[in-house]
Scaffold this motif. Structure first.
Motif: not given
Lengths: 466, 466, 466
Positions: A370, A398-399, A403-404, A437, A443, C70, C102-103, C105-108, C110-111, C126, C386-387
């Motif tokens: 990351g 992932t967190e 994903f990328y 997710l 997501l 990131m 979009h990078l 996605r699935g990360t805290p 983003r939330m 978005r 993170s979750p």
């Protein structure tokens, strides 16, 4: 009484109905995508010669160390299975396997094998002592038909590209033959230099001599040795290679001065290195390989952390790869620093990291990937190439890495027939993960559909430059 | 206001309704199976003498280091609880426990204690400050009745076999008394030689002298010392032992030459070993114990990785086993190699491995047990003997080692009354795990029913040769 | 085509409907509780001066190393983002961020960012390349309004207390100004002495000289140096501090004799310590800080295990805190023993432990905190904030340490606007965890409601003595 063998269409999806429904929908969009297999151990001779596979035991049991190790752990002698050419009646070996098929309950081997039996051979009954012979006959008969010839299966499996792995000492004749054959299947090689990079590899000194012979370079000198690598890498690239692979006991790298490296090479080249020198040489060679990757664009893969041939008695009797390799605790943060200090920010350089030590996912690998532009994470590997293993990978990686910074799926197998089964497991697990997710509102649905395609196909193609 | 204490019949089952329904069905087939308790720390005197237990605090609180450690962590002095014979009014100690019962929310201790209160003593209200006295009285009164005598509880708990753990220096008089009593309960011993194997054990030199006295062997010589072990092992076997147990700080093994071992023994036998020599001696003794197990068929157990008596002040004041043992990172791959090189493929040899380091489940233990015929994995142990701990064990172990390289459940407890509760938790969690596998279509229903029985009963019986 | 940005009201709750319903109910009781933020890195100048924040990039992107790392990992140069004052058009930097959204996605991240965009700025679409400019304008415009001034946001966020972190060398002028301003917001400091405790900190010798100047103590002598700490701690306490914080590479502690410590100080004070001496000095200073905490009642926090500035090239170009800190494997059991031997049972002493090495949760930290009265566990930290990280924390810690040896949530952030988002994630995840325990019948409903309040509010207040 024999039981039916059923592959449920919802297998591996989440239990909760809304997540299961979405997982099914996501999977529907990727189930039929072509297979990108950028890292594995199939035999290019299969596709060069296109000869029929032999019998059920020879194809499905004897070379599969996932299977033979489990049977051995429960007291089945490897000789009885005909492993490594031990004399054994193949039908009898298959019967032993079938009698012990319950051992594989809850393992990925069971899922892969059930898929092969059902989807490749149309077998409808679960494998056990009673059904063993019928399955053996059906498989062995089918293998003699043109539909089960290697190239036919390659096409039927919808494989877009398949990478094998060869030593620098390999002539790549089979790859050449495939290219000259006119057959359209894309089978490429990958550069795996362990036999000429690891001073503790069996026959290291001899291997250097062979490398010298093959390249015309003076592999008694550090510069000649490096030149030989460059030459072979170029040759491999010409045979389609887009990557190198390195199977070291640790992830240790080094960045010695030219003089130090030369003197180290002089100490190890004779094949009698101390274990410290051997480790240092492997470490230095990872950095050299990185340097060459910066030059020639081959993507570098590092598969560290396996204690090879842990069972001394079996190694003496059967040699490598009989299921006695055991993972080790692995450090990446200190180990990779010399290489990263040198090439961590180098444009175009790409290094894909694998691990057998899951405690490094969240602690080391995701934070490294990351951050460093050159680093990507390979999928859950070997013992962790399994539904639970894949879930742990996604949940722990992932967190932090997203994903990328991952590269899609690798099957990493020599069990050719299981390749679609393995990709299918990965696609199902990933779609289940994405569905959860979405249902947890972490997501959006449109993103999940995009990601399903990325994870099943696009990321592998991009990461391996295919 | 007191709250009702309810043991819900669906506790620990998966939340998703179809998986819950199947878990309930699976559990229904194993809930009433007899208890196989092949490893634990109950006191054989209870069953030899069959005297009533004293009072609630003495039986349920003071010897339970899970409870006392948590209370201590929140500032309750061990003295106030009457730990290790400290003077304390037992009712007052019980009240303190009850006032702090909320500390155990989310812990297995809470589940075990609720089971004991409800199922053994018929208590209907949750333990707290208000209900403390009533519970104390009800328990203490019940303990005085014949229904709560040790043998009666043993029978009521449907225990088929219960193993205790004794030092080689133990006379096993209570075991002898049980056998001579005519009572049919099967209580057996297990050989735990730490006091005469670990040079750092309190009183090691004295212990060797006692061992010599007990056996008539010259325990000042390496050969006499080994002969004394052989003699005691045979004696323990005669008292029903089917296993040995080894509680070392690490899993380190060694395979010294006879001469080296002898010379090492001479250095450590006086009780003043360097820490390196102590570690090496323990390591060598594991291999010696393995050798004897190959000879006499006792199943070997290894429980490594606890830093004993971490709290120096408490150790000085209260001695061992007051809840201050802390797990350590543990290596198995290198550590076990000397022993495995020697006996890893020996027919009939069985070594059951435990761990307090869950990072080794998927990385080391499952791969080792999934290969070596002598290795099996013990259940989630001690701090991990809990619902989440058991789930992690199954999820991280099964895919590589399968179910059949595991050995069912151990309660490993001195808290006799909690034994059924602990087995019940394990059976519930395992049935839940199996149900989820079926609902994910990774296992067929008929296999899950077979496995439920295996995990609850058959595997333990077979692994421990009971 | 832009997509709506929706924060679903059920986000992060369990999927199974009954657990989700209870999680929602639990969350309803804690969602609006005031925020206790006992550990973080916001800038007290914001609240002292109450000046408007600048623009979207300057506030939300450039200082957030979760975001910049990131982006850097995917090839975006830090210069282009304007990190650390690099010249970059802020709108252009924001556009790059939006294009790469979009990078995350699935990360805290983003939330958190979605929460900030939606809840603070009312943005309904978005973030992506198309919506970048509109978002930039809306945010930047809003920041100029009084409603988005620091104090107004502090109040709007319902923050009851917010701790910042300062070096002993800090004058705390901003904290003084806040107190003198008449504003009622409670912003307090915390004592973070790394710059004068770690001999490897940039400018250590100079820092000692500054400390001497500030305190009038002779910081060339061990006793003067300790007296300077005592003085600064008292000063910090006067500015509201209730805690200290220590960010060491390891958790190593030491307990040297006075003479040894003095001599060690003499070796390191000049700023040219060997790495062993530096480590030993940090170790000794943790024990000294513990001693002072026993005296002055400041709660001690230990945040070990980060390899700082791993990327040598970036460190040379940008300095600290650009997202190149990588977690390390961390030992606590041996490392903390010297300190615990000295103060582990000291009345009133409190040490809150954090980790970046999740393998220590169940193995080391929960057993330690479940025993020592002085130890508590901080929440999932940094990469694990993170979750999934929080769930792993609860699942691996609770069964051994319970809930009451944990300290609620820390946001640990300099991203001021994300504070409510972070607490909201923690509250949701904890309520989900509690709901699942109830639905598995491991906890009663009334207990879950009590715990929800404890985890969201009470435990933090109590643990940090606020």
């Amino acid at each position: 009484m024999p039981r039916p063998l059923v592959l449920n269409e919802d297998r591996l999806f989440p239990l909760e109905p809304s997540a299961r429904a979405l997982a099914r929908e996501l999977y529907g969009t990727v189930a039929r995508l072509p297979i990108i297999s950028p890292h594995g151990h199939t035999d290019p001779a299969w596709f060069a010669l296109n000869k029929s596979f032999g019998n059920a035991a020879e194809l499905l049991l004897q070379p599969d160390h996932y299977l033979t190790r489990m049977l051995y752990s429960q007291g089945v002698p490897l000789e009885a299975l005909g492993v490594k050419g031990a004399a054994a009646d193949p039908r009898e070996a298959w019967r032993i396997f079938a009698q012990h098929y319950h051992l594989f309950r809850g393992t990925p081997s069971r899922m892969w094998m059930d898929w092969v039996l059902s989807e490749v051979f149309g077998i409808a009954m679960r494998l056990d002592a009673e059904t063993a012979d019928a399955a053996y006959d059906r498989i062995t008969d089918a293998l003699a038909t043109p539909e089960c010839a290697p190239r036919a299966l390659f096409e039927r499996f919808n494989i877009e590209v398949l990478a094998t792995t060869e030593s620098p000492l390999d002539s790549l004749e089979h790859h050449a033959a495939i290219r000259q054959s006119g057959w359209q299947g894309r089978v490429i090689t990958a550069y795996r230099p362990d036999p000429v990079v690891d001073p503790e590899f069996e026959g290291f000194a001899t291997n250097l001599a062979l490398l010298a012979e093959l390249t015309g370079e003076d592999c008694g000198s550090w510069h000649g040795y490096l030149a030989a690598h460059r030459q072979r890498r170029a040759f491999f690239k010409g045979m389609g290679a887009t990557s190198t692979d390195h199977g070291h006991p640790t992830a240790q790298t080094a960045d010695l001065s030219g003089h130090e490296a030369e003197s180290l090479f002089d100490r190890v080249k004779g094949g009698h290195a101390s274990s410290q020198d051997a480790e240092l040489f492997r470490a230095q060679m990872l950095t050299e390989m990185a340097r060459m990757s910066v030059e020639d664009g081959l993507v570098m893969q590092l598969h560290p952390g396996s204690y090879r041939n842990h069972n001394a008695d079996l190694f003496a009797r059967f040699g490598r790869d009989v299921g006695a390799d055991i993972p080790l605790r692995t450090d990446y943060v200190h180990a990779l620093k010399p290489l990263l200090d040198r090439f961590g920010n180098a444009p175009g350089f790409s290094l894909i990291l694998f691990t057998l030590d899951e405690s490094t996912y969240a602690r080391e690998l995701a934070p490294l990937a990351g951050h460093y532009p050159c680093l990507k994470l390979g999928p859950a590997w070997w013992f962790h190439d399994s539904p639970e293993g894949m879930r742990r990978f996604r949940r722990m990686v992932t967190e932090t890495a997203g994903f990328y910074n991952t590269v899609g799926f690798n099957d990493d197998t020599r069990a050719f027939l299981s390749i679609p089964a393995r990709h299918d497991v990965a696609r199902r697990v990933d779609c289940g993960f994405l569905a959860e997710l979405v249902m947890e509102h972490r997501l959006e649905e449109d993103e999940a559909f995009e990601l399903a395609q990325d994870l099943a196909y696009d990321l592998a193609k991009k990461a391996y430059r295919l």
